[in-house]
Design a protein around this motif. Sequence first.
Motif, mmCIF file in Angstrom:
data_model
loop_
_atom_site.group_PDB
_atom_site.id
_atom_site.type_symbol
_atom_site.label_atom_id
_atom_site.label_comp_id
_atom_site.label_asym_id
_atom_site.label_seq_id
_atom_site.Cartn_x
_atom_site.Cartn_y
_atom_site.Cartn_z
ATOM 1 N N GLN A 193 0.940 -1.186 0.462
ATOM 2 C CA GLN A 193 -0.302 0.413 -0.153
ATOM 3 C C GLN A 193 1.007 1.484 -0.140
ATOM 4 O OE1 GLN A 193 -3.796 -0.510 2.569
ATOM 5 N NE2 GLN A 193 -2.413 -2.100 3.625
ATOM 6 N N SER A 194 1.728 1.272 -0.174
ATOM 7 C CA SER A 194 3.317 2.395 0.157
ATOM 8 C C SER A 194 3.418 3.114 -1.004
ATOM 9 C CB SER A 194 4.365 1.686 1.138
ATOM 10 O OG SER A 194 4.987 0.903 0.117
ATOM 11 N N ALA A 195 3.385 2.538 -2.222
ATOM 12 C CA ALA A 195 3.511 2.873 -4.060
ATOM 13 C C ALA A 195 3.073 4.250 -3.759
ATOM 14 C CB ALA A 195 2.416 2.101 -4.847
ATOM 15 N N ILE A 196 4.259 4.413 -4.261
ATOM 16 C CA ILE A 196 4.151 5.976 -4.421
ATOM 17 C C ILE A 196 3.365 6.875 -5.603
ATOM 18 C CG2 ILE A 196 5.655 8.231 -4.700
ATOM 19 C CD1 ILE A 196 7.677 6.997 -3.199
ATOM 20 N N ILE A 197 2.175 7.655 -5.484
ATOM 21 C CA ILE A 197 1.646 7.679 -6.753
ATOM 22 C C ILE A 197 1.997 9.090 -7.337
ATOM 23 C CG2 ILE A 197 -0.368 8.736 -7.758
ATOM 24 C CD1 ILE A 197 -0.245 5.517 -6.978
ATOM 25 N N SER A 198 2.793 8.972 -8.746
ATOM 26 C CA SER A 198 3.645 10.098 -9.963
ATOM 27 C C SER A 198 2.391 11.200 -9.801
ATOM 28 C CB SER A 198 3.876 9.597 -10.478
ATOM 29 O OG SER A 198 2.969 9.403 -11.205
ATOM 30 N N ASP A 199 2.909 12.741 -9.436
ATOM 31 C CA ASP A 199 1.915 13.387 -10.492
ATOM 32 C C ASP A 199 1.578 13.683 -11.565
ATOM 33 O OD1 ASP A 199 2.382 14.916 -7.940
ATOM 34 O OD2 ASP A 199 4.197 16.057 -8.689
ATOM 35 N N LYS A 200 2.221 12.561 -12.352
ATOM 36 C CA LYS A 200 2.003 13.022 -14.141
ATOM 37 C C LYS A 200 0.372 11.341 -13.927
ATOM 38 C CE LYS A 200 4.824 15.345 -16.183
ATOM 39 N NZ LYS A 200 3.926 16.393 -17.298
ATOM 40 N N GLU A 201 0.852 10.427 -13.199
ATOM 41 C CA GLU A 201 -0.347 9.602 -12.962
ATOM 42 C C GLU A 201 -2.246 10.516 -12.865
ATOM 43 O OE1 GLU A 201 -1.577 5.376 -10.491
ATOM 44 O OE2 GLU A 201 0.860 5.719 -10.964
ATOM 45 N N LEU A 202 -0.961 11.227 -11.964
ATOM 46 C CA LEU A 202 -2.941 11.519 -10.946
ATOM 47 C C LEU A 202 -2.891 12.514 -12.086
ATOM 48 C CD1 LEU A 202 -4.661 12.088 -8.854
ATOM 49 C CD2 LEU A 202 -3.449 14.269 -8.113
ATOM 50 N N MET A 477 -9.769 11.613 -4.479
ATOM 51 C CA MET A 477 -9.572 10.431 -4.079
ATOM 52 C C MET A 477 -8.699 9.682 -4.736
ATOM 53 S SD MET A 477 -14.143 9.307 -3.568
ATOM 54 C CE MET A 477 -14.052 9.155 -5.863
ATOM 55 N N TYR A 478 -8.539 9.957 -5.960
ATOM 56 C CA TYR A 478 -6.971 8.852 -6.112
ATOM 57 C C TYR A 478 -6.843 8.450 -5.505
ATOM 58 C CZ TYR A 478 -4.353 6.749 -10.432
ATOM 59 O OH TYR A 478 -4.005 5.776 -11.261
ATOM 60 N N ASN A 479 -5.450 9.666 -5.517
ATOM 61 C CA ASN A 479 -3.665 8.437 -4.473
ATOM 62 C C ASN A 479 -4.463 7.635 -3.465
ATOM 63 O OD1 ASN A 479 -2.273 10.217 -5.123
ATOM 64 N ND2 ASN A 479 -3.054 12.163 -4.359
ATOM 65 N N TYR A 480 -5.824 8.151 -2.900
ATOM 66 C CA TYR A 480 -5.876 7.155 -1.532
ATOM 67 C C TYR A 480 -6.814 5.899 -1.919
ATOM 68 C CZ TYR A 480 -9.824 4.776 1.837
ATOM 69 O OH TYR A 480 -10.072 4.190 2.792
ATOM 70 N N TYR A 481 -7.034 5.544 -3.249
ATOM 71 C CA TYR A 481 -8.177 4.295 -3.653
ATOM 72 C C TYR A 481 -6.785 3.186 -4.364
ATOM 73 C CZ TYR A 481 -12.571 5.151 -1.997
ATOM 74 O OH TYR A 481 -13.682 4.951 -1.704
ATOM 75 N N ALA A 482 -6.605 4.245 -5.203
ATOM 76 C CA ALA A 482 -4.862 3.746 -5.191
ATOM 77 C C ALA A 482 -4.293 2.743 -4.905
ATOM 78 C CB ALA A 482 -4.257 5.041 -6.266
ATOM 79 N N LEU A 483 -4.142 3.574 -3.702
ATOM 80 C CA LEU A 483 -3.150 2.683 -2.898
ATOM 81 C C LEU A 483 -3.223 1.281 -2.191
ATOM 82 C CD1 LEU A 483 -2.215 5.705 -0.661
ATOM 83 C CD2 LEU A 483 -0.775 4.717 -2.109
ATOM 84 N N GLN A 484 -4.245 1.448 -2.466
ATOM 85 C CA GLN A 484 -5.003 -0.488 -2.461
ATOM 86 C C GLN A 484 -5.428 -0.735 -3.731
ATOM 87 O OE1 GLN A 484 -8.866 0.244 -0.789
ATOM 88 N NE2 GLN A 484 -9.088 2.184 0.931
ATOM 89 N N GLN A 485 -4.751 -0.301 -4.474
ATOM 90 C CA GLN A 485 -5.190 -1.160 -5.968
ATOM 91 C C GLN A 485 -3.555 -2.501 -5.747
ATOM 92 O OE1 GLN A 485 -7.506 -0.925 -8.145
ATOM 93 N NE2 GLN A 485 -7.331 -2.608 -8.395
#
Length: 517
Positions: A193-202, A477-485
């Motif tokens: 769950q600790s994957a870092i979501i990049s700004d580009k992805e968001l 919400m993307y940062n929150y839910y994407a961490l669960q993916q």
Amino acid sequence: MADKNVPSAENKDSKLKVVESKQKKAKKEPMTFKKLITIIIIAVLALLMIGGAYYVVVLISQSKAEKASAWGSYDGEDIRIENNNVFYNTLTNDSNLQNAYLSGDYNAMLSSYYSAYQAQVVFTALAKEAKQAGIVAPQELVNRLILNTGIYNDENGNFSEDKFNASSEAQRVQVNNFYTNYYPYTVVVSDLQSAIISDKELEFVVQLAKDTRSFDYFVINYNAYPDDLAVSYAKQNEQLFLEADISVISTASEEKIKAAFEALNSGNAWDDVVTSYSEDSYAANKGSVGSVKMYSVISNLSNATDVDKITSLKTGAYTEPLQGPNGFIIYRLDSDVKKPDYSDADTLSSIKSYISSNNIDDITPYVDQAVALATDKAQSDFTGAAKAANATVIELKNVNNNIASSQFLTGLNYQDKKAFLATAASDENTDRELFTSEEGFVTAALPVQGVDNTYVIAKVTGIDKNNESASYAVSLMYNYYALQQPAMDRFNNVLASDKHVDNFYNQFFATLFSSAT
């Protein structure tokens, strides 16, 4: 869903059929992050509760040989029900399972067992990964984690040596083993769950959400059948289309329905008799079914002429017990019986639906003719084409292209409540056409898969590449839910892995039958 003994008022546009009782088939549902975490939390509580666990009588009474039998394996390690493992603790703390045993609900039992089994498989796999990575829980850490739980604290929130000493050695070992064995697993889950979501992805996902379209569409179906032919049939068979509000008391046995009838005749209130005797879901609403057409009532009577006993009642009166294909019913008339209004569009649609679903007449030529005329006319006069086909234009706003059904985008499957265009657009080529064509584009007649003689014609009425309101929730919400993916993907990959040998169903039924004998 309708009960098997009585008609339903849920869909007035189609013949309302009796729903027979069927044995449900268990489905292998994928393990979701939320379900897995919920199960692990239950397992944690099982170990931390002192004397608070439920116990499944059938499970606990199994022989040692049955408990030792493998329900499957992962990477060569057997999945078993063993004292204080995830499988065991999940089952013994599942109140739904307790109720299922008491009521004999085998489908609920299977679901509970399968969820617990999946949790054990995932735990086994991730614990192996933790071991390979050298993740361990030093005793000092274990002690600190136990103290932090407060399980041995007094009423003031301070550690109590007396409370600690009052617990049994077995209980203290359980708590200690939990953190020793489960901590490495939780580290792996935390890493996932600790994957870092990049700004580009968001930015990419938000832009997808901003890109919306609006559509109008109409449906060509049995409503293309000529009004005069529908009215002519209805007038010749008017009793079918009489309408009234009704309530019911239904039972499977004749003895029970007679007892209910006797109670009513003895002066007992209808509501009380419903509560005491009725066996359908309408009992929760005092037996009220709502407004129904008589053709739906007739379909639930063994003798069709018995419908006269209902329509001849005075409002508030009830029938004698009448026999249906699946039991016995007492009907109460809750409103005056209404004759069909042939000038009403909904009434005409109901009549046409009945004609179509009961094969009274072949509607196909009329639908085909309507499709041919509407396809051409819609290009220049979309609203006029819908009117000519006896159809109503349905408007959809702020629709994302979401054929893959992402939880982050609101596609046709979410926005189209009627589901006709969404069903037609489940075809990839149709979806591409809808979301790549220019504004003003009108489709040909698109078949609605799985529904006979039903087509839609759609028009692209708007294109918005920068819909801020549609993307607002995604950006939050993307940062929150994407961490669960990643965790969800890992759990599902474990269950689908070649390393996973699933013997669940064989062992479940062997355990069930063994317990029954």
